[in-house]
Design a protein around this motif. Structure first.
Motif, PDB file in Angstrom:
ATOM      1  N   CYS A 260       0.829  -1.206   0.000  1.00  0.00           N
ATOM      2  CA  CYS A 260       0.000   0.000   0.000  1.00  0.00           C
ATOM      3  C   CYS A 260       0.866   1.261   0.000  1.00  0.00           C
ATOM      4  N   ARG A 261       2.007   1.205   0.706  1.00  0.00           N
ATOM      5  CA  ARG A 261       2.919   2.342   0.691  1.00  0.00           C
ATOM      6  C   ARG A 261       3.475   2.572  -0.719  1.00  0.00           C
ATOM      7  N   ALA A 262       3.758   1.486  -1.406  1.00  0.00           N
ATOM      8  CA  ALA A 262       4.423   1.589  -2.706  1.00  0.00           C
ATOM      9  C   ALA A 262       3.503   2.087  -3.808  1.00  0.00           C
ATOM     10  N   ASN A 263       2.201   2.041  -3.609  1.00  0.00           N
ATOM     11  CA  ASN A 263       1.251   2.466  -4.641  1.00  0.00           C
ATOM     12  C   ASN A 263       0.614   3.780  -4.216  1.00  0.00           C
ATOM     13  N   LYS A 264       0.912   4.855  -4.929  1.00  0.00           N
ATOM     14  CA  LYS A 264       0.407   6.169  -4.546  1.00  0.00           C
ATOM     15  C   LYS A 264      -1.072   6.344  -4.888  1.00  0.00           C
ATOM     16  N   ASN A 265      -1.693   5.380  -5.530  1.00  0.00           N
ATOM     17  CA  ASN A 265      -3.130   5.430  -5.761  1.00  0.00           C
ATOM     18  C   ASN A 265      -3.931   4.896  -4.582  1.00  0.00           C
ATOM     19  N   VAL A 266      -3.257   4.295  -3.614  1.00  0.00           N
ATOM     20  CA  VAL A 266      -3.926   3.617  -2.500  1.00  0.00           C
ATOM     21  C   VAL A 266      -3.739   4.419  -1.219  1.00  0.00           C
ATOM     22  N   VAL A 267      -4.832   4.610  -0.486  1.00  0.00           N
ATOM     23  CA  VAL A 267      -4.808   5.188   0.853  1.00  0.00           C
ATOM     24  C   VAL A 267      -5.299   4.113   1.819  1.00  0.00           C
ATOM     25  N   LEU A 268      -4.431   3.714   2.742  1.00  0.00           N
ATOM     26  CA  LEU A 268      -4.784   2.693   3.733  1.00  0.00           C
ATOM     27  C   LEU A 268      -5.041   3.376   5.070  1.00  0.00           C
ATOM     28  N   ALA A 269      -6.243   3.221   5.605  1.00  0.00           N
ATOM     29  CA  ALA A 269      -6.623   3.803   6.888  1.00  0.00           C
ATOM     30  C   ALA A 269      -6.947   2.682   7.867  1.00  0.00           C
ATOM     31  N   THR A 270      -6.214   2.608   8.987  1.00  0.00           N
ATOM     32  CA  THR A 270      -6.461   1.601  10.006  1.00  0.00           C
ATOM     33  C   THR A 270      -6.813   2.298  11.311  1.00  0.00           C
ATOM     34  N   VAL A 271      -7.793   1.751  12.023  1.00  0.00           N
ATOM     35  CA  VAL A 271      -8.207   2.283  13.319  1.00  0.00           C
ATOM     36  C   VAL A 271      -8.081   1.176  14.357  1.00  0.00           C
TER      37      VAL A 271
ATOM     38  N   VAL B 139       4.275   5.247   8.819  1.00  0.00           N
ATOM     39  CA  VAL B 139       2.879   5.095   9.210  1.00  0.00           C
ATOM     40  C   VAL B 139       2.605   6.087  10.328  1.00  0.00           C
ATOM     41  N   THR B 140       1.588   6.926  10.171  1.00  0.00           N
ATOM     42  CA  THR B 140       1.266   7.919  11.184  1.00  0.00           C
ATOM     43  C   THR B 140       0.571   7.273  12.363  1.00  0.00           C
ATOM     44  N   GLU B 141       0.421   8.038  13.451  1.00  0.00           N
ATOM     45  CA  GLU B 141      -0.160   7.483  14.667  1.00  0.00           C
ATOM     46  C   GLU B 141      -1.614   7.078  14.473  1.00  0.00           C
ATOM     47  N   ASP B 142      -2.337   7.757  13.583  1.00  0.00           N
ATOM     48  CA  ASP B 142      -3.740   7.410  13.372  1.00  0.00           C
ATOM     49  C   ASP B 142      -3.909   6.270  12.376  1.00  0.00           C
ATOM     50  N   GLY B 143      -2.817   5.661  11.930  1.00  0.00           N
ATOM     51  CA  GLY B 143      -2.909   4.492  11.064  1.00  0.00           C
ATOM     52  C   GLY B 143      -2.995   4.805   9.596  1.00  0.00           C
ATOM     53  N   MET B 144      -2.849   6.061   9.195  1.00  0.00           N
ATOM     54  CA  MET B 144      -2.972   6.427   7.787  1.00  0.00           C
ATOM     55  C   MET B 144      -1.679   6.119   7.046  1.00  0.00           C
ATOM     56  N   VAL B 145      -1.822   5.449   5.921  1.00  0.00           N
ATOM     57  CA  VAL B 145      -0.670   5.148   5.074  1.00  0.00           C
ATOM     58  C   VAL B 145      -0.984   5.655   3.682  1.00  0.00           C
ATOM     59  N   ALA B 146      -0.149   6.550   3.173  1.00  0.00           N
ATOM     60  CA  ALA B 146      -0.360   7.074   1.824  1.00  0.00           C
ATOM     61  C   ALA B 146       0.988   7.423   1.229  1.00  0.00           C
ATOM     62  N   ALA B 147       1.204   7.030  -0.004  1.00  0.00           N
ATOM     63  CA  ALA B 147       2.465   7.309  -0.681  1.00  0.00           C
ATOM     64  C   ALA B 147       2.332   8.615  -1.438  1.00  0.00           C
ATOM     65  N   LEU B 148       3.194   9.577  -1.123  1.00  0.00           N
ATOM     66  CA  LEU B 148       3.189  10.868  -1.803  1.00  0.00           C
ATOM     67  C   LEU B 148       4.488  11.007  -2.565  1.00  0.00           C
ATOM     68  N   ASN B 149       4.394  11.263  -3.839  1.00  0.00           N
ATOM     69  CA  ASN B 149       5.587  11.290  -4.667  1.00  0.00           C
ATOM     70  C   ASN B 149       5.411  12.353  -5.740  1.00  0.00           C
ATOM     71  N   ASP B 150       6.373  13.279  -5.840  1.00  0.00           N
ATOM     72  CA  ASP B 150       6.297  14.325  -6.836  1.00  0.00           C
ATOM     73  C   ASP B 150       6.892  13.909  -8.165  1.00  0.00           C
ATOM     74  N   GLU B 151       7.545  12.742  -8.202  1.00  0.00           N
ATOM     75  CA  GLU B 151       8.178  12.318  -9.433  1.00  0.00           C
ATOM     76  C   GLU B 151       7.135  11.889 -10.441  1.00  0.00           C
ATOM     77  N   PRO B 152       7.385  12.036 -11.725  1.00  0.00           N
ATOM     78  CA  PRO B 152       6.409  11.625 -12.731  1.00  0.00           C
ATOM     79  C   PRO B 152       6.261  10.121 -12.766  1.00  0.00           C
ATOM     80  N   LYS B 153       5.122   9.670 -13.239  1.00  0.00           N
ATOM     81  CA  LYS B 153       4.868   8.235 -13.357  1.00  0.00           C
ATOM     82  C   LYS B 153       5.811   7.594 -14.365  1.00  0.00           C
TER      83      LYS B 153
END
Length: 431
Positions: A231-242, A303-317
């Motif tokens: 999920c980290r490796a794919n910037k199209n995916v937002v993983l939210a865990t509670v 991974v943030t404390e609230d469980g959010m995982v999101a890959a942010l990347n400014d590089e082109p696809k």
């Protein structure tokens, strides 16, 4: 009348894939459909084969990896409503089917965005987990009973295609899969079925905006199966865990009148629909290969404390890089072929191309900022959920103490009153 028809053509459609043995009559799906329809959107619940009051007309049954039905439904809706944005929501096993479907089709998909709730992710790990403790075994038995009921609805087919005697004696999901799912689906073993149908290996190939919500205390779909790195490796995916939420629960309030995940789904799809990040179908001839790992090449964040995982990347696809490289090669070849007197014209074209590239970079930066703006509300809602859970727990403890104290006090008086009369003389006790 024309305005009404034109507006209706652009009304978003949400396709819902139910969980195991669930259909459009399930309470949580009705709750989702009701609150989604309040936004003026259309809701389509894609019942699994043989459920929802529909009989089986072929020798094909649904399973955790059967994506053909949802693919057919989505393509049909897109054909009938070509201007309407299509979103898909999957719950439990339906979430596993959804992620697998998105990974199989990649860019060549008419879905604008999707949400997966409480996905089992890795069916093999889930199979080991659900037989580990007594609580999980109770869920395992209950789900097996539901599968047996599903088989009884279509007994003529199952008795002909599968091991009916084994189905009747099944006491777990694995037993049912061994005597029915594996045989009908033509898998060599149950573990082979679990490995091939797990959605975790398809996450890296998802090419549309996807929100995945999982509870770390889920008694059915363990946190051990969550593909964090993928999920980290794919910037199209937002993983939210509670931390709390159970399996498709996430109840809100003392009376549990609302489901938090339903509110999160509608919030995410609403923000996505209002943004420029809705996916537009692109047909690609190259098939995706989800088994080839590219995790090491992906962007990583903590991974943030609230469980959010999101890959942010400014590089082109990668696709854009390849496209730029092809353009550069084409310019180089054309420079060799053109006469010297036209070199000046070519340089002018290159100058214009550079200005276009610069504007493209500016658009990419603004797009990245907008993506962060879309994700920010969900971090806020996750924090609110954690605070509400802590407040609800303390309030429930207070209510439990105040309501049970008369009974506890009476019991303590009876027990300790007898002991006091036995220890002290009767006159002293009366005094």
């Amino acid at each position: 009348m024309d305005d009404v028809v034109s507006k209706d053509e652009y009304t978003p459609i949400v396709v819902v894939i139910p969980g195991l043995t669930s259909d459009s009559s399930s309470a949580y799906l009705k709750h989702l459909a009701y609150h989604t329809a309040k936004y003026g959107w259309k809701v389509v619940i894609s019942n699994h084969r043989g459920l929802g009051g529909v009989s089986i007309t072929s020798d094909c049954f649904y399973n955790a990896g059967w994506t053909e039905d949802v693919r057919t439904v989505v393509n049909y809706l897109h054909k009938e409503n070509p201007r309407a944005p299509l979103f898909v929501v999957g719950t439990s096993i339906g979430a596993n089917i959804l992620i697998k479907y998105l990974g199989e089709d990649g860019e060549n998909i008419p879905v604008a965005g999707a949400v997966a709730i409480c996905s089992p992710w890795d069916l093999l790990i889930g199979d080991r987990f659900i037989t580990r403790r007594r609580v999980q075994k109770l869920y395992d038995k209950a789900l097996a009973v539901g599968l047996q009921g599903y088989a009884k609805l279509h007994q003529p087919h199952f008795s002909r295609l599968a091991n009916w005697e084994g189905i009747e004696k099944s006491v777990s999901i694995r037993d049912f899969d061994n005597h029915a799912t594996r045989i009908v689906g033509k898998y060599e073993t149950v573990d082979t079925y679990y490995r091939r149908c797990s959605s975790s290996i398809y996450v890296r190939s998802v090419s549309i905006p996807l929100l995945c919500i999982s509870a770390l205390d889920d008694p059915v779909c363990t946190r051990e199966a969550i593909p964090w790195d993928e999920c980290r490796a794919n910037k199209n995916v937002v993983l939210a865990t509670v931390k709390h939420g159970g399996h498709l629960a996430f109840f809100e309030g003392i009376t549990a009148s609302g489901l938090w995940w339903v509110r999160a789904v509608n919030e995410f799809l609403g923000e996505l629909h209002a943004s420029r990040f809705m996916h537009v179908q692109k047909k690609i001839t190259k098939l995706s290969t989800p088994l080839d790992s590219s995790i090491d090449q992906g962007p990583y964040v903590n991974v943030t404390e609230d469980g959010m995982v999101a890959a942010l990347n400014d590089e082109p696809k990668t696709d854009n890089v390849n496209e730029i490289q092809v353009i550069q090669d084409t310019r180089h070849d054309s420079r060799k072929r053109i006469p010297e007197e036209k070199v000046g014209e070519q340089d002018e074209l290159e100058t214009n191309a550079k200005s276009v590239d610069s504007s493209g970079i500016a658009q990419t930066t603004s797009a990245h900022d907008a993506a962060v703006h879309v994700i920010t509300p969900f971090k806020r809602y996750l924090g609110q959920l954690s605070r509400q859970n802590r407040w609800s727990i303390w309030l429930l403890v207070y209510i439990a103490i105040t309501t049970s104290w008369p009974l506890v006090g009476s019991a303590l008086y009876i027990v300790f009153g007898k002991k006091t009369r036995d220890i002290f003389p009767g006159g002293l006790v009366r005094r």
